[in-house]
Design an enzyme around this catalytic site. Sequence first.
Site, PDB file in Angstrom:
ATOM      1  N   ASN A   1       0.883  -1.176   0.000  1.00 16.04           N
ATOM      2  CA  ASN A   1       0.000   0.000   0.000  1.00 16.04           C
ATOM      3  C   ASN A   1       0.914   1.218   0.000  1.00 16.04           C
ATOM      4  O   ASN A   1       1.486   1.565   1.026  1.00 16.04           O
ATOM      5  CB  ASN A   1      -0.886  -0.026   1.257  1.00 16.04           C
ATOM      6  CG  ASN A   1      -1.670   1.266   1.432  1.00 16.04           C
ATOM      7  OD1 ASN A   1      -1.783   2.061   0.497  1.00 16.04           O
ATOM      8  ND2 ASN A   1      -2.209   1.467   2.622  1.00 16.04           N
ATOM      9  N   TRP A   2       1.025   1.843  -1.171  1.00 20.05           N
ATOM     10  CA  TRP A   2       1.971   2.969  -1.301  1.00 20.05           C
ATOM     11  C   TRP A   2       1.467   4.247  -0.648  1.00 20.05           C
ATOM     12  O   TRP A   2       2.208   5.213  -0.514  1.00 20.05           O
ATOM     13  CB  TRP A   2       2.256   3.240  -2.784  1.00 20.05           C
ATOM     14  CG  TRP A   2       3.040   2.169  -3.466  1.00 20.05           C
ATOM     15  CD1 TRP A   2       3.576   1.037  -2.917  1.00 20.05           C
ATOM     16  CD2 TRP A   2       3.399   2.136  -4.867  1.00 20.05           C
ATOM     17  NE1 TRP A   2       4.230   0.300  -3.875  1.00 20.05           N
ATOM     18  CE2 TRP A   2       4.139   0.952  -5.081  1.00 20.05           C
ATOM     19  CE3 TRP A   2       3.143   2.974  -5.947  1.00 20.05           C
ATOM     20  CZ2 TRP A   2       4.638   0.594  -6.330  1.00 20.05           C
ATOM     21  CZ3 TRP A   2       3.647   2.629  -7.194  1.00 20.05           C
ATOM     22  CH2 TRP A   2       4.394   1.458  -7.381  1.00 20.05           C
ATOM     23  N   LYS A   3       0.190   4.275  -0.283  1.00 19.76           N
ATOM     24  CA  LYS A   3      -0.413   5.485   0.310  1.00 19.76           C
ATOM     25  C   LYS A   3      -0.124   6.700  -0.582  1.00 19.76           C
ATOM     26  O   LYS A   3      -0.047   6.563  -1.799  1.00 19.76           O
ATOM     27  CB  LYS A   3       0.087   5.705   1.742  1.00 19.76           C
ATOM     28  CG  LYS A   3      -0.020   4.452   2.600  1.00 19.76           C
ATOM     29  CD  LYS A   3       0.104   4.772   4.055  1.00 19.76           C
ATOM     30  CE  LYS A   3       0.235   3.498   4.854  1.00 19.76           C
ATOM     31  NZ  LYS A   3      -0.005   3.682   6.256  1.00 19.76           N
TER      32      LYS A   3
ATOM     33  N   HIS B   1      -9.531   1.265   4.749  1.00 17.51           N
ATOM     34  CA  HIS B   1      -8.257   1.447   5.458  1.00 17.51           C
ATOM     35  C   HIS B   1      -8.513   2.385   6.647  1.00 17.51           C
ATOM     36  O   HIS B   1      -9.315   3.313   6.557  1.00 17.51           O
ATOM     37  CB  HIS B   1      -7.204   2.038   4.514  1.00 17.51           C
ATOM     38  CG  HIS B   1      -5.827   2.006   5.105  1.00 17.51           C
ATOM     39  ND1 HIS B   1      -5.411   2.920   6.041  1.00 17.51           N
ATOM     40  CD2 HIS B   1      -4.799   1.146   4.924  1.00 17.51           C
ATOM     41  CE1 HIS B   1      -4.171   2.626   6.408  1.00 17.51           C
ATOM     42  NE2 HIS B   1      -3.774   1.546   5.747  1.00 17.51           N
TER      43      HIS B   1
ATOM     44  N   GLU C   1      -6.985   4.772   7.765  1.00 18.49           N
ATOM     45  CA  GLU C   1      -6.767   6.201   7.491  1.00 18.49           C
ATOM     46  C   GLU C   1      -8.000   6.796   6.813  1.00 18.49           C
ATOM     47  O   GLU C   1      -8.342   7.956   7.032  1.00 18.49           O
ATOM     48  CB  GLU C   1      -5.493   6.378   6.640  1.00 18.49           C
ATOM     49  CG  GLU C   1      -4.256   6.120   7.496  1.00 18.49           C
ATOM     50  CD  GLU C   1      -3.053   5.567   6.751  1.00 18.49           C
ATOM     51  OE1 GLU C   1      -3.033   5.629   5.500  1.00 18.49           O
ATOM     52  OE2 GLU C   1      -2.135   5.071   7.415  1.00 18.49           O
TER      53      GLU C   1
ATOM     54  N   GLU D   1      -5.632  -4.933  10.446  1.00 16.57           N
ATOM     55  CA  GLU D   1      -4.603  -3.923  10.667  1.00 16.57           C
ATOM     56  C   GLU D   1      -4.895  -3.166  11.955  1.00 16.57           C
ATOM     57  O   GLU D   1      -5.696  -2.219  11.954  1.00 16.57           O
ATOM     58  CB  GLU D   1      -4.584  -2.926   9.497  1.00 16.57           C
ATOM     59  CG  GLU D   1      -4.275  -3.549   8.159  1.00 16.57           C
ATOM     60  CD  GLU D   1      -3.638  -2.548   7.214  1.00 16.57           C
ATOM     61  OE1 GLU D   1      -2.581  -2.856   6.671  1.00 16.57           O
ATOM     62  OE2 GLU D   1      -4.190  -1.444   7.045  1.00 16.57           O
TER      63      GLU D   1
ATOM     64  N   GLY E   1       2.327   2.109  10.767  1.00 12.69           N
ATOM     65  CA  GLY E   1       3.286   3.198  10.621  1.00 12.69           C
ATOM     66  C   GLY E   1       3.948   3.609  11.925  1.00 12.69           C
ATOM     67  O   GLY E   1       4.599   4.649  11.999  1.00 12.69           O
TER      68      GLY E   1
ATOM     69  N   SER F   1       3.234  -2.338  10.401  1.00 12.88           N
ATOM     70  CA  SER F   1       4.678  -2.381  10.630  1.00 12.88           C
ATOM     71  C   SER F   1       5.308  -3.741  10.328  1.00 12.88           C
ATOM     72  O   SER F   1       6.198  -4.201  11.061  1.00 12.88           O
ATOM     73  CB  SER F   1       5.019  -1.925  12.059  1.00 12.88           C
ATOM     74  OG  SER F   1       4.587  -0.585  12.261  1.00 12.88           O
TER      75      SER F   1
ATOM     76  N   GLY G   1       2.687  -1.273   4.314  1.00 11.72           N
ATOM     77  CA  GLY G   1       2.745   0.151   4.024  1.00 11.72           C
ATOM     78  C   GLY G   1       4.177   0.604   3.787  1.00 11.72           C
ATOM     79  O   GLY G   1       4.744   0.431   2.708  1.00 11.72           O
ATOM     80  N   GLY G   2       4.793   1.184   4.803  1.00  9.77           N
ATOM     81  CA  GLY G   2       6.125   1.784   4.671  1.00  9.77           C
ATOM     82  C   GLY G   2       7.155   0.910   3.980  1.00  9.77           C
ATOM     83  O   GLY G   2       7.887   1.370   3.085  1.00  9.77           O
TER      84      GLY G   2
END
Length: 248
Positions: free
Chosen positions: A11-13, A95, A97, A166, A172, A210, A231-232
């Site tokens: 997930n590149w956000k 998600h 966010e 999640e 993150g 994470s 993610g990251g």
Amino acid sequence: MSKPKKLVVGNWKLHGSKAANAQLLSGVLAAGPYAADVGVCAPFPYLADLQAQLASSAVTWGAQDVSAHEQGAYTGEVNAAMLAEFGCRWAIVGHSERRAYHAESDQLVADKAKAALAKGVTPIVCVGETLEQREAGHTEEVVKRQLSAVIHTLGACIAEIVVAYEPVWAIGTGKTATPEQAQAVHALLRAQLAAATPKASTIRLLYGGSVKPDNAATLFAQADIDGGLIGGASLKAADFAAICRAAG
Ligand code: PEP
């Protein structure tokens, strides 16, 4: 029924550029092929580039959201048919966010999942509790409520989705759920799905929060963890490739 093939999705956000994405994908492709299924979910404007770069590879691609509507006066929204036109295999929905910053309700998330499936795009439905909810002992109630809206809205089609657990406190933050904590919630979700469909064992349940090259293998070894939503670490080719290999 046999266990589903592992799946790892990046997930590149809100990251990337045409040049950076091309370089990232080259690195991911060069480190393959992978035994697991691998996908990346990019911002909407880059979907055509992903289609061009990945179409002849085994790596699939998708979006990070989708409209619940088919068409109409919904400025800024992108529908599932549009995603399908760009070859999207996946649409992340719900998600944390989006739930937090865009006030997405459980029912809206369920409607988005339904809209995606109707056009052949597989929704990756995210569920997860905040730290406050976990500390108050409400994890089970929260994730079950979130998944229940999707089960009721999709009916028998529930077997076609991917679920991502999640925990919000792990996204993150560098704080990963322990493999035991993650497995416990995955087992709950699997049992909830089993009450809704005889195909529950074939539904892929991803863990996200994470995940890094050094913790991925232990998480993916848990009985009900069928891969990860990353993610990251999906923004670094070497890290993402290592995580994909840990699922193989
Ligand atoms: C995510 O945003 O879906 C996620 C899991 O992020 P991270 O891996 O950076 O915690």
